[in-house]
Write a protein that holds these residues in place. Structure first.
Motif, PDB file in Angstrom:
ATOM      1  N   MET A 122      33.104  31.210  66.181  1.00 59.01           N
ATOM      2  CA  MET A 122      33.418  32.469  66.868  1.00 59.01           C
ATOM      3  C   MET A 122      32.884  33.694  66.134  1.00 59.01           C
ATOM      4  O   MET A 122      33.136  34.821  66.544  1.00 59.01           O
ATOM      5  N   GLY A 123      32.178  33.462  65.053  1.00 55.91           N
ATOM      6  CA  GLY A 123      31.640  34.563  64.258  1.00 55.91           C
ATOM      7  C   GLY A 123      32.098  34.466  62.817  1.00 55.91           C
ATOM      8  O   GLY A 123      33.274  34.207  62.552  1.00 55.91           O
ATOM      9  N   ASN A 124      31.167  34.638  61.922  1.00 58.27           N
ATOM     10  CA  ASN A 124      31.470  34.524  60.502  1.00 58.27           C
ATOM     11  C   ASN A 124      32.213  35.746  59.990  1.00 58.27           C
ATOM     12  O   ASN A 124      32.086  36.841  60.546  1.00 58.27           O
ATOM     13  N   LEU A 125      32.972  35.534  58.937  1.00 56.14           N
ATOM     14  CA  LEU A 125      33.658  36.618  58.225  1.00 56.14           C
ATOM     15  C   LEU A 125      33.321  36.485  56.754  1.00 56.14           C
ATOM     16  O   LEU A 125      33.087  35.384  56.256  1.00 56.14           O
ATOM     17  N   GLU A 126      33.325  37.621  56.058  1.00 55.23           N
ATOM     18  CA  GLU A 126      33.137  37.558  54.611  1.00 55.23           C
ATOM     19  C   GLU A 126      33.699  38.806  53.964  1.00 55.23           C
ATOM     20  O   GLU A 126      33.943  39.812  54.629  1.00 55.23           O
ATOM     21  N   GLY A 127      33.909  38.696  52.672  1.00 55.75           N
ATOM     22  CA  GLY A 127      34.442  39.805  51.906  1.00 55.75           C
ATOM     23  C   GLY A 127      34.429  39.473  50.427  1.00 55.75           C
ATOM     24  O   GLY A 127      33.748  38.546  49.996  1.00 55.75           O
ATOM     25  N   HIS A 128      35.205  40.226  49.686  1.00 57.89           N
ATOM     26  CA  HIS A 128      35.286  40.049  48.234  1.00 57.89           C
ATOM     27  C   HIS A 128      36.740  39.830  47.812  1.00 57.89           C
ATOM     28  O   HIS A 128      37.667  40.139  48.567  1.00 57.89           O
ATOM     29  N   TYR A 129      36.904  39.324  46.609  1.00 62.26           N
ATOM     30  CA  TYR A 129      38.237  39.102  46.059  1.00 62.26           C
ATOM     31  C   TYR A 129      38.242  39.423  44.576  1.00 62.26           C
ATOM     32  O   TYR A 129      37.227  39.385  43.890  1.00 62.26           O
ATOM     33  N   SER A 130      39.432  39.743  44.127  1.00 59.52           N
ATOM     34  CA  SER A 130      39.717  39.917  42.713  1.00 59.52           C
ATOM     35  C   SER A 130      41.016  39.154  42.466  1.00 59.52           C
ATOM     36  O   SER A 130      42.046  39.458  43.076  1.00 59.52           O
ATOM     37  N   LEU A 131      40.953  38.148  41.607  1.00 51.06           N
ATOM     38  CA  LEU A 131      42.106  37.289  41.334  1.00 51.06           C
ATOM     39  C   LEU A 131      42.537  37.437  39.882  1.00 51.06           C
ATOM     40  O   LEU A 131      41.684  37.497  38.984  1.00 51.06           O
ATOM     41  N   LEU A 132      43.831  37.460  39.663  1.00 51.18           N
ATOM     42  CA  LEU A 132      44.365  37.384  38.314  1.00 51.18           C
ATOM     43  C   LEU A 132      45.077  36.049  38.190  1.00 51.18           C
ATOM     44  O   LEU A 132      46.027  35.770  38.923  1.00 51.18           O
ATOM     45  N   TRP A 133      44.549  35.201  37.309  1.00 46.42           N
ATOM     46  CA  TRP A 133      45.117  33.880  37.046  1.00 46.42           C
ATOM     47  C   TRP A 133      45.928  33.934  35.755  1.00 46.42           C
ATOM     48  O   TRP A 133      45.535  34.609  34.798  1.00 46.42           O
ATOM     49  N   LYS A 134      47.042  33.194  35.740  1.00 53.59           N
ATOM     50  CA  LYS A 134      47.879  33.102  34.538  1.00 53.59           C
ATOM     51  C   LYS A 134      48.192  31.637  34.280  1.00 53.59           C
ATOM     52  O   LYS A 134      48.521  30.888  35.208  1.00 53.59           O
ATOM     53  N   ARG A 135      48.076  31.247  33.019  1.00 53.19           N
ATOM     54  CA  ARG A 135      48.454  29.875  32.657  1.00 53.19           C
ATOM     55  C   ARG A 135      49.958  29.835  32.440  1.00 53.19           C
ATOM     56  O   ARG A 135      50.511  30.570  31.626  1.00 53.19           O
ATOM     57  N   MET A 136      50.619  28.976  33.220  1.00 55.75           N
ATOM     58  CA  MET A 136      52.070  28.825  33.163  1.00 55.75           C
ATOM     59  C   MET A 136      52.399  27.343  33.080  1.00 55.75           C
ATOM     60  O   MET A 136      51.970  26.586  33.951  1.00 55.75           O
ATOM     61  N   GLY A 137      53.132  26.957  32.081  1.00 56.61           N
ATOM     62  CA  GLY A 137      53.521  25.555  31.956  1.00 56.61           C
ATOM     63  C   GLY A 137      52.320  24.620  31.935  1.00 56.61           C
ATOM     64  O   GLY A 137      52.386  23.531  32.494  1.00 56.61           O
ATOM     65  N   GLY A 138      51.217  25.076  31.344  1.00 52.04           N
ATOM     66  CA  GLY A 138      50.026  24.248  31.258  1.00 52.04           C
ATOM     67  C   GLY A 138      49.160  24.237  32.511  1.00 52.04           C
ATOM     68  O   GLY A 138      48.157  23.533  32.563  1.00 52.04           O
ATOM     69  N   GLN A 139      49.535  24.999  33.541  1.00 54.17           N
ATOM     70  CA  GLN A 139      48.763  25.061  34.782  1.00 54.17           C
ATOM     71  C   GLN A 139      48.318  26.493  35.047  1.00 54.17           C
ATOM     72  O   GLN A 139      49.040  27.443  34.745  1.00 54.17           O
ATOM     73  N   TRP A 140      47.138  26.627  35.641  1.00 51.52           N
ATOM     74  CA  TRP A 140      46.625  27.940  36.028  1.00 51.52           C
ATOM     75  C   TRP A 140      47.118  28.284  37.421  1.00 51.52           C
ATOM     76  O   TRP A 140      46.988  27.475  38.336  1.00 51.52           O
ATOM     77  N   LYS A 141      47.691  29.478  37.567  1.00 54.65           N
ATOM     78  CA  LYS A 141      48.220  29.948  38.841  1.00 54.65           C
ATOM     79  C   LYS A 141      47.698  31.348  39.132  1.00 54.65           C
ATOM     80  O   LYS A 141      47.575  32.185  38.231  1.00 54.65           O
ATOM     81  N   ILE A 142      47.419  31.617  40.403  1.00 47.84           N
ATOM     82  CA  ILE A 142      47.034  32.961  40.840  1.00 47.84           C
ATOM     83  C   ILE A 142      48.314  33.769  40.963  1.00 47.84           C
ATOM     84  O   ILE A 142      49.213  33.404  41.729  1.00 47.84           O
ATOM     85  N   ILE A 143      48.390  34.889  40.226  1.00 50.40           N
ATOM     86  CA  ILE A 143      49.587  35.727  40.304  1.00 50.40           C
ATOM     87  C   ILE A 143      49.319  37.001  41.088  1.00 50.40           C
ATOM     88  O   ILE A 143      50.251  37.675  41.514  1.00 50.40           O
ATOM     89  N   SER A 144      48.033  37.327  41.279  1.00 47.37           N
ATOM     90  CA  SER A 144      47.665  38.510  42.052  1.00 47.37           C
ATOM     91  C   SER A 144      46.322  38.255  42.713  1.00 47.37           C
ATOM     92  O   SER A 144      45.382  37.786  42.064  1.00 47.37           O
ATOM     93  N   ASP A 145      46.235  38.558  44.023  1.00 44.45           N
ATOM     94  CA  ASP A 145      45.019  38.348  44.807  1.00 44.45           C
ATOM     95  C   ASP A 145      44.761  39.606  45.611  1.00 44.45           C
ATOM     96  O   ASP A 145      45.617  40.036  46.392  1.00 44.45           O
ATOM     97  N   HIS A 146      43.604  40.214  45.403  1.00 39.26           N
ATOM     98  CA  HIS A 146      43.189  41.355  46.215  1.00 39.26           C
ATOM     99  C   HIS A 146      41.940  40.902  46.975  1.00 39.26           C
ATOM    100  O   HIS A 146      40.870  40.762  46.386  1.00 39.26           O
ATOM    101  N   SER A 147      42.089  40.623  48.244  1.00 42.00           N
ATOM    102  CA  SER A 147      40.985  40.150  49.082  1.00 42.00           C
ATOM    103  C   SER A 147      40.724  41.139  50.203  1.00 42.00           C
ATOM    104  O   SER A 147      41.654  41.599  50.862  1.00 42.00           O
ATOM    105  N   SER A 148      39.460  41.444  50.405  1.00 37.41           N
ATOM    106  CA  SER A 148      39.117  42.384  51.479  1.00 37.41           C
ATOM    107  C   SER A 148      37.836  41.936  52.159  1.00 37.41           C
ATOM    108  O   SER A 148      37.116  41.108  51.682  1.00 37.41           O
TER     109      SER A 148
END
Length: 148
Positions: A122-148
């Motif tokens: 139906m038509g492509n979409l695209e944009g950019h993102y800025s992610l802040l990952w944090k290691r918690m309990g031995g795993q990496w998790k996204i704690i903040s996502d700015h996508s536009s």
């Protein structure tokens, strides 16, 4: 005396090995892990599985997602917004991430900036993102996502 010296060397060697094994992952190890987690997200999204896509996100009411509609707090609310915006597999399309910049801010924080692309009939979409990952309990998790 030789036995005591041998035991001392053995203990020193074990301590060094334990120290090496417990040290923080290298920058390249961390980048590899983040890239692999995001490749899994691409597969999950492209197969229509939003819960799977959301696995690397911090499952907390404190998760921050910033999109075109503003700031959303919380894992569940972010998932609900995705479900409203992309109700069908056709709406979701095939997702591709291109990480342009990965910076390890500390042993427990990584910043990622990149581009996303949705290939859809139906038509492509695209944009950019800025992610802040944090290691918690031995795993990496996204704690903040700015996508536009």
């Amino acid at each position: 005396m030789r036995d005591i010296l041998s035991i001392s060397r053995l203990i020193s060697g074990v301590i060094i090995l334990i120290t090496i094994g417990c040290s923080a992952p290298s920058k390249s190890d961390t980048q590899y892990i983040i890239n692999e987690l995001m490749k899994k997200q691409e597969v999950c999204w492209s197969s229509g599985d939003l819960e799977c896509f959301m696995e690397p996100y911090w499952h907390s009411d404190s998760l921050k997602f910033i999109g075109r509609k503003g700031l959303t707090y919380g894992w569940q609310k972010t998932l609900e917004n995705y479900k409203k915006s992309y109700p069908t597999a056709a709406d979701m399309g095939k997702l591709t991430f291109t990480n342009l910049y990965i910076e390890q801010l500390s042993t427990d924080y990584v910043s990622v900036i990149g581009k996303w692309h949705l290939e859809r009939s139906m038509g492509n979409l695209e944009g950019h993102y800025s992610l802040l990952w944090k290691r918690m309990g031995g795993q990496w998790k996204i704690i903040s996502d700015h996508s536009s």
